[in-house]
Write an enzyme that holds these catalytic residues in place. Sequence first.
Site, short mmCIF file in Angstrom:
data_model
loop_
_atom_site.label_atom_id
_atom_site.label_comp_id
_atom_site.label_asym_id
_atom_site.label_seq_id
_atom_site.Cartn_x
_atom_site.Cartn_y
_atom_site.Cartn_z
N CYS A 93 0.48 -1.01 -0.13
CA CYS A 93 -0.07 0.12 -0.07
C CYS A 93 0.92 1.29 -0.50
O CYS A 93 1.27 1.10 0.91
CB CYS A 93 -0.75 0.19 1.13
SG CYS A 93 -1.72 1.24 1.13
N GLY A 94 0.75 2.48 -1.21
CA GLY A 94 1.56 3.28 -1.57
C GLY A 94 1.81 4.63 -0.25
O GLY A 94 2.20 4.88 0.66
N HIS A 95 -0.22 4.52 -0.37
CA HIS A 95 -0.04 5.61 0.87
C HIS A 95 0.07 5.31 2.22
O HIS A 95 0.46 6.09 2.80
CB HIS A 95 -1.40 6.23 0.58
CG HIS A 95 -2.53 6.09 1.21
ND1 HIS A 95 -2.90 4.41 0.82
CD2 HIS A 95 -3.34 5.82 2.63
CE1 HIS A 95 -4.09 3.98 2.17
NE2 HIS A 95 -4.12 4.80 3.00
N HIS A 213 -8.15 -3.96 -7.54
CA HIS A 213 -8.85 -1.79 -7.92
C HIS A 213 -8.73 -1.80 -9.80
O HIS A 213 -8.19 -2.09 -10.05
CB HIS A 213 -7.06 -1.95 -7.75
CG HIS A 213 -6.44 -1.80 -6.50
ND1 HIS A 213 -6.28 -3.14 -5.67
CD2 HIS A 213 -6.73 -1.00 -5.30
CE1 HIS A 213 -5.74 -2.95 -4.44
NE2 HIS A 213 -6.47 -1.76 -4.00
N CYS A 244 -3.22 7.22 -4.80
CA CYS A 244 -3.07 5.51 -4.97
C CYS A 244 -1.43 5.71 -5.12
O CYS A 244 -1.10 4.97 -6.82
CB CYS A 244 -4.14 4.88 -5.49
SG CYS A 244 -3.99 2.40 -4.84
N GLY A 245 -0.87 4.68 -4.72
CA GLY A 245 0.71 4.27 -4.29
C GLY A 245 0.95 3.78 -5.09
O GLY A 245 1.67 3.59 -6.73
N THR A 246 -0.10 1.98 -5.15
CA THR A 246 0.26 1.25 -6.40
C THR A 246 -0.58 1.37 -7.62
O THR A 246 0.14 0.84 -8.93
CB THR A 246 -0.38 -0.08 -5.18
OG1 THR A 246 -1.54 0.59 -5.28
CG2 THR A 246 0.87 -0.25 -4.42
O1 PYC Z 1 -2.05 4.10 -1.72
O2 PYC Z 1 -1.60 1.72 -2.56
C1 PYC Z 1 -1.26 2.70 -1.81
C2 PYC Z 1 -3.54 1.72 -2.27
C3 PYC Z 1 -3.90 1.04 -2.38
C4 PYC Z 1 -5.21 1.06 -1.13
C5 PYC Z 1 -5.39 2.47 -0.85
N1 PYC Z 1 -4.35 2.85 -0.57
#
Ligand code: PYC
Length: 328
Positions: A93-95, A213, A244-246
């Site tokens: 999870c990036g965030h 996603h 969303c980081g990923t």
């Molecule tokens: O930031 O990767 C992310 C992420 C995945 C689900 C919610 N945020």
Amino acid sequence: MASQSSREIRVIDSHTGGEPTRIVVDGGPPLGNGSLADRRNRFRNEFDDVRTGIILEPRGSDVLVGGLLCTPTDASCVAGVIFFNNAGYLSMCGHGMIGLVVTLAHMGRITAGQHRIETPVGVVTVNLLDEHRVMVQNVPSWRFRKQVPVQVEGHGTVTGDIAWGGNWFFLVADHGKNLSSDACGALTEFALRIRAALERDGITGPDGEVIDHIELFGPPSNARTADSRNFVLCPGGAYDRSPCGTGTSAKLACLAADGKLAAGATWKQESIIGSVFDGRFEVVNSANDFPDADGPVVSPTITGSAWITGETTLILNPSDPFRMGIRM
Ligand code: PYC
């Protein structure tokens, strides 16, 4: 005051670009000292009610992403983490990683500079740039399929790329929707229909992995501050308030595959609420490890900012019928 037999779980909450993260710093389930992937399986198989107690209402919400702080197996890492949400467990999870790093700094466990964090899908290198700003070098990201058509109920055909950025994404640009923050209800409903169509047609990752996603892209609110705006539907039906980081990593892999962004150049990804992550990539020469990749495998770097929002002790009282969350 908690009764003697209440379970107490200490958490530190933060938000990254508006998307909340809850890091469990004490009182989590006893998962042993195996690999992070083994510990995640144990969490899922033996202590899933602890996940629901932490993340679901009345203590949490569908929007929240949790992270269980773990002792790493790799001595070069400052911490390990297992991310989870209202629907289950996230590979990465990036965030949440940006939130974790700011949380570790808040706890006095790290100072500015580079650190390594262990996750169930590998070690992630992070750089704490200041009290709030964090750069995350995410896991290798790649596109699996380009422009896959899918018939969406009540809409018609959309085409999307399937890509991995630490989670599986279906990335759609030809949806014809206005990505406006006051349309989140309708966008959620639309993205859920895309996800249902992928499931109906058996469209998955290379080994049958569920694409959980959905990422819709549109023009940024201001071309001077971002390159693109997105709307990201998460597995549990909530939308990501951050870019969303990923999901941004998956986007970088697609841009690289299409030759639309050069290695080292910055891509500014705006979220549906206007927060922005900076993304960059380097190409990694690991084609043998990713035989299914359609395009180069990239090492993405995501930069964003997080703020601590609270420190809480969750109390799970045995007499509380909803101590393990409202499970429906
Ligand atoms: O930031 O990767 C992310 C992420 C995945 C689900 C919610 N945020």
